[in-house]
Each structure stands twice: as C-alpha cells, then as structure tokens.
Write a protein that holds these residues in place. Structure first.
Motif, PDB file in Angstrom:
ATOM      1  N   GLY A 104       0.794  -1.228   0.000  1.00 50.56           N
ATOM      2  CA  GLY A 104       0.000   0.000   0.000  1.00 50.56           C
ATOM      3  C   GLY A 104       0.826   1.279   0.000  1.00 50.56           C
ATOM      4  N   ALA A 105       2.161   1.157   0.053  1.00 51.65           N
ATOM      5  CA  ALA A 105       3.008   2.352  -0.005  1.00 51.65           C
ATOM      6  C   ALA A 105       2.904   2.961  -1.397  1.00 51.65           C
ATOM      7  CB  ALA A 105       4.452   2.000   0.321  1.00 51.65           C
ATOM      8  N   MET A 106       2.892   4.305  -1.453  1.00 51.98           N
ATOM      9  CA  MET A 106       2.752   4.995  -2.731  1.00 51.98           C
ATOM     10  C   MET A 106       4.013   5.794  -3.032  1.00 51.98           C
ATOM     11  SD  MET A 106      -1.158   6.214  -2.784  1.00 51.98           S
ATOM     12  CE  MET A 106      -1.948   5.858  -1.228  1.00 51.98           C
ATOM     13  N   TYR A 107       4.374   5.826  -4.310  1.00 46.13           N
ATOM     14  CA  TYR A 107       5.586   6.505  -4.765  1.00 46.13           C
ATOM     15  C   TYR A 107       5.217   7.498  -5.850  1.00 46.13           C
ATOM     16  CZ  TYR A 107       7.345   2.342  -2.491  1.00 46.13           C
ATOM     17  OH  TYR A 107       7.572   1.344  -1.565  1.00 46.13           O
ATOM     18  N   GLN A 108       5.819   8.694  -5.769  1.00 42.13           N
ATOM     19  CA  GLN A 108       5.635   9.729  -6.776  1.00 42.13           C
ATOM     20  C   GLN A 108       6.785   9.656  -7.780  1.00 42.13           C
ATOM     21  OE1 GLN A 108       3.133  11.954  -7.078  1.00 42.13           O
ATOM     22  NE2 GLN A 108       2.056  11.245  -5.260  1.00 42.13           N
ATOM     23  N   ASP A 109       6.613  10.320  -8.900  1.00 44.85           N
ATOM     24  CA  ASP A 109       7.657  10.426  -9.914  1.00 44.85           C
ATOM     25  C   ASP A 109       8.945  10.933  -9.278  1.00 44.85           C
ATOM     26  OD1 ASP A 109       8.733  10.914 -12.713  1.00 44.85           O
ATOM     27  OD2 ASP A 109       8.725  12.942 -11.893  1.00 44.85           O
ATOM     28  N   ASP A 110      10.062  10.324  -9.655  1.00 42.68           N
ATOM     29  CA  ASP A 110      11.368  10.772  -9.171  1.00 42.68           C
ATOM     30  C   ASP A 110      11.960  11.709 -10.214  1.00 42.68           C
ATOM     31  OD1 ASP A 110      14.415  10.623  -8.949  1.00 42.68           O
ATOM     32  OD2 ASP A 110      13.753   9.689  -7.084  1.00 42.68           O
ATOM     33  N   GLN A 111      12.176  12.957  -9.836  1.00 44.45           N
ATOM     34  CA  GLN A 111      12.654  13.967 -10.771  1.00 44.45           C
ATOM     35  C   GLN A 111      14.029  13.657 -11.347  1.00 44.45           C
ATOM     36  OE1 GLN A 111      10.661  16.420 -11.774  1.00 44.45           O
ATOM     37  NE2 GLN A 111       9.086  15.638 -10.424  1.00 44.45           N
ATOM     38  N   GLY A 112      14.796  12.797 -10.690  1.00 39.70           N
ATOM     39  CA  GLY A 112      16.143  12.500 -11.160  1.00 39.70           C
ATOM     40  C   GLY A 112      16.185  11.576 -12.363  1.00 39.70           C
ATOM     41  N   ILE A 113      15.082  10.970 -12.716  1.00 36.31           N
ATOM     42  CA  ILE A 113      15.037  10.047 -13.845  1.00 36.31           C
ATOM     43  C   ILE A 113      14.542  10.838 -15.042  1.00 36.31           C
ATOM     44  CG2 ILE A 113      14.067   7.901 -14.715  1.00 36.31           C
ATOM     45  CD1 ILE A 113      13.669   7.177 -11.705  1.00 36.31           C
ATOM     46  N   LYS A 114      15.445  11.189 -15.929  1.00 34.13           N
ATOM     47  CA  LYS A 114      15.122  12.170 -16.961  1.00 34.13           C
ATOM     48  C   LYS A 114      14.893  11.594 -18.360  1.00 34.13           C
ATOM     49  CE  LYS A 114      17.594  15.848 -14.571  1.00 34.13           C
ATOM     50  NZ  LYS A 114      16.499  16.210 -13.761  1.00 34.13           N
ATOM     51  N   THR A 115      15.219  10.358 -18.607  1.00 28.28           N
ATOM     52  CA  THR A 115      15.094   9.810 -19.950  1.00 28.28           C
ATOM     53  C   THR A 115      13.636   9.785 -20.404  1.00 28.28           C
ATOM     54  OG1 THR A 115      16.953   8.390 -19.439  1.00 28.28           O
ATOM     55  CG2 THR A 115      15.721   7.862 -21.410  1.00 28.28           C
ATOM     56  N   LEU A 116      13.342  10.474 -21.477  1.00 27.60           N
ATOM     57  CA  LEU A 116      11.991  10.538 -22.051  1.00 27.60           C
ATOM     58  C   LEU A 116      10.943  10.892 -21.012  1.00 27.60           C
ATOM     59  CD1 LEU A 116      12.065   7.382 -24.347  1.00 27.60           C
ATOM     60  CD2 LEU A 116      12.140   9.743 -25.084  1.00 27.60           C
ATOM     61  N   SER A 117      11.277  11.815 -20.154  1.00 32.00           N
ATOM     62  CA  SER A 117      10.389  12.166 -19.048  1.00 32.00           C
ATOM     63  C   SER A 117       9.037  12.648 -19.545  1.00 32.00           C
ATOM     64  CB  SER A 117      11.053  13.242 -18.194  1.00 32.00           C
ATOM     65  OG  SER A 117      10.290  13.507 -17.061  1.00 32.00           O
ATOM     66  N   PHE A 118       8.011  12.320 -18.796  1.00 30.71           N
ATOM     67  CA  PHE A 118       6.654  12.758 -19.104  1.00 30.71           C
ATOM     68  C   PHE A 118       6.471  14.141 -18.502  1.00 30.71           C
ATOM     69  CE2 PHE A 118       2.089  13.074 -18.525  1.00 30.71           C
ATOM     70  CZ  PHE A 118       1.609  12.531 -19.700  1.00 30.71           C
ATOM     71  N   TYR A 119       6.455  15.146 -19.346  1.00 30.68           N
ATOM     72  CA  TYR A 119       6.288  16.514 -18.885  1.00 30.68           C
ATOM     73  C   TYR A 119       4.806  16.851 -18.833  1.00 30.68           C
ATOM     74  CZ  TYR A 119      11.243  16.916 -19.817  1.00 30.68           C
ATOM     75  OH  TYR A 119      12.590  16.727 -19.799  1.00 30.68           O
ATOM     76  N   ARG A 132       7.870   8.801 -20.268  1.00 30.47           N
ATOM     77  CA  ARG A 132       8.312   7.833 -19.263  1.00 30.47           C
ATOM     78  C   ARG A 132       8.234   8.505 -17.895  1.00 30.47           C
ATOM     79  NH1 ARG A 132      12.271   3.498 -20.000  1.00 30.47           N
ATOM     80  NH2 ARG A 132      12.303   4.287 -22.095  1.00 30.47           N
ATOM     81  N   ILE A 133       7.728   7.751 -16.922  1.00 26.13           N
ATOM     82  CA  ILE A 133       7.675   8.220 -15.544  1.00 26.13           C
ATOM     83  C   ILE A 133       8.471   7.228 -14.713  1.00 26.13           C
ATOM     84  CG2 ILE A 133       6.196   8.803 -13.595  1.00 26.13           C
ATOM     85  CD1 ILE A 133       4.003   9.453 -15.598  1.00 26.13           C
ATOM     86  N   GLY A 134       9.406   7.748 -13.899  1.00 24.71           N
ATOM     87  CA  GLY A 134      10.294   6.883 -13.130  1.00 24.71           C
ATOM     88  C   GLY A 134      10.060   6.970 -11.639  1.00 24.71           C
ATOM     89  N   PHE A 135      10.228   5.853 -10.974  1.00 22.51           N
ATOM     90  CA  PHE A 135      10.012   5.762  -9.535  1.00 22.51           C
ATOM     91  C   PHE A 135      11.188   5.046  -8.887  1.00 22.51           C
ATOM     92  CE2 PHE A 135       6.021   5.531 -11.819  1.00 22.51           C
ATOM     93  CZ  PHE A 135       5.252   6.508 -11.203  1.00 22.51           C
ATOM     94  N   VAL A 136      11.617   5.541  -7.726  1.00 19.60           N
ATOM     95  CA  VAL A 136      12.630   4.863  -6.925  1.00 19.60           C
ATOM     96  C   VAL A 136      11.883   4.126  -5.831  1.00 19.60           C
ATOM     97  CG1 VAL A 136      14.647   5.146  -5.450  1.00 19.60           C
ATOM     98  CG2 VAL A 136      14.364   6.611  -7.443  1.00 19.60           C
ATOM     99  N   VAL A 137      12.080   2.803  -5.782  1.00 27.13           N
ATOM    100  CA  VAL A 137      11.310   1.946  -4.881  1.00 27.13           C
ATOM    101  C   VAL A 137      12.256   0.983  -4.148  1.00 27.13           C
ATOM    102  CG1 VAL A 137       9.279   2.066  -6.387  1.00 27.13           C
ATOM    103  CG2 VAL A 137      10.915   0.211  -6.681  1.00 27.13           C
ATOM    104  N   PRO A 138      11.767   0.350  -3.084  1.00 26.20           N
ATOM    105  CA  PRO A 138      12.601  -0.642  -2.398  1.00 26.20           C
ATOM    106  C   PRO A 138      12.956  -1.803  -3.326  1.00 26.20           C
ATOM    107  CG  PRO A 138      10.727  -0.031  -1.031  1.00 26.20           C
ATOM    108  CD  PRO A 138      10.500   0.580  -2.384  1.00 26.20           C
ATOM    109  N   LYS A 139      14.199  -2.236  -3.255  1.00 28.05           N
ATOM    110  CA  LYS A 139      14.690  -3.298  -4.131  1.00 28.05           C
ATOM    111  C   LYS A 139      13.941  -4.612  -3.922  1.00 28.05           C
ATOM    112  CE  LYS A 139      19.031  -3.487  -5.553  1.00 28.05           C
ATOM    113  NZ  LYS A 139      20.478  -3.633  -5.597  1.00 28.05           N
ATOM    114  N   ALA A 140      13.537  -4.895  -2.689  1.00 23.02           N
ATOM    115  CA  ALA A 140      12.889  -6.171  -2.383  1.00 23.02           C
ATOM    116  C   ALA A 140      11.449  -6.251  -2.888  1.00 23.02           C
ATOM    117  CB  ALA A 140      12.919  -6.414  -0.876  1.00 23.02           C
TER     118      ALA A 140
END
Length: 163
Positions: A104-119, A132-140
């Motif tokens: 149930g944890a929610m993640y927003q777009d990570d601004q550091g991921i710039k390739t083909l970013s969805f503006y 493209r929208i990028g998210f930084v999430v727990p590895k597990a």
C-alpha cells in the motif's frame, strides 16, 4: 477600478458567508470515484476522461550502486501513452500518476530520472501524449500497480500481469 473589483469581491464573500450562517446542511456522500483496472500493453479507458496504456516497464535493480546513494533501492521506469477522452483540452501532469506497492506504499515520480520524461502536457480531445515516468522503490518489492488519478476516477494498471 481595482478598488471597485476588490470591494465587490469582499461583498460577495461576506454575502456567501452570511447566507450559510445558522444553516445546517445535509451530509453529503463522498463522491464515488470509478476505478478502471487494466494490464500492461492493453488500453484501459476511464469514460469521458482518459485512456491509458503502459507500453513498457524497465527495472534497473542497480540504482546508484556505484555511488552508494539509496542502497536497497531500484528504479522502475514506466513508459505510457495517454489519450484525452473528454471534450476539452486536458492537462496531464506527472503528479497525476503514482506507483503503489503490495503493502500500500505509494511513490511519486522521481525527478532524477530524466530519460523521455513525461512533462506536463496539454492534450486536445482525441489526441495522445506519451513519455516515461520513473520511480525509486525498495529493491525487495516486486508487485506494483501504476495508477492514473483523473478527475472522474482512477485507472489502475497491474504491472505484474503479462510478465
């Protein structure tokens, strides 16, 4: 002229406030939002709002492994197309899209991921935008749902389907 407009705005506000004083309003039911469920590589349509397709999901399990930044994290980059199904120009923003994990944890777009970013996009009726929208999430974590939060409801795409 500016003073007249300000006085009229204040009078309108006070009149609205006074009209509501002493009255009790009937409880209103929370707005019922629709949720349309979908899977990757298939269009999901929220009637009179938006159609969405997730065309690709890239996972980088070694997020910043060389620098040691955010150890235990990975990047999920979601390539999408959105189509305006309404009858007016629609503004799509990255903040309209979230990623939700199985806990149930929610993640927003990570601004550091710039390739083909969805503006932020202004999209006319029946037209599409993609990016493209990028998210930084727990590895597990392995189970995610990509969610578009529209004006009339949500489109939820299960990213574990079709793997």
């Amino acid at each position: 002229m500016k003073k007249i407009i300000m006085v009229l705005m204040i009078v309108a506000f006070v009149a609205t406030l006074a009209a509501g004083c002493g009255k009790t309003s009937a409880p209103t039911a929370p707005s019922e939002r629709k949720t349309v469920n979908g899977i990757t590589n298939e269009w999901a349509k929220l009637e009179d709002d938006t159609s969405l397709i997730v065309t690709n999901v890239d996972i980088d399990p070694d997020y910043d492994s060389n620098t040691g930044v955010n150890p235990g994290k990975k990047v999920i980059a979601v390539m999408i197309k959105v189509k305006n199904e309404g009858n007016m120009v629609k503004i799509y923003k990255k903040s309209d899209f979230i990623l939700k994990d199985s806990e149930g944890a929610m993640y927003q777009d990570d601004q550091g991921i710039k390739t083909l970013s969805f503006y932020t996009e202004d999209v006319k009726p029946e037209e599409t935008a993609e990016g493209r929208i990028g998210f930084v999430v727990p590895k597990a974590e392995t189970k995610f749902t990509f969610i578009y939060q529209g004006a009339l409801g949500d489109i939820a795409i299960d990213l574990s389907e079709g793997e």
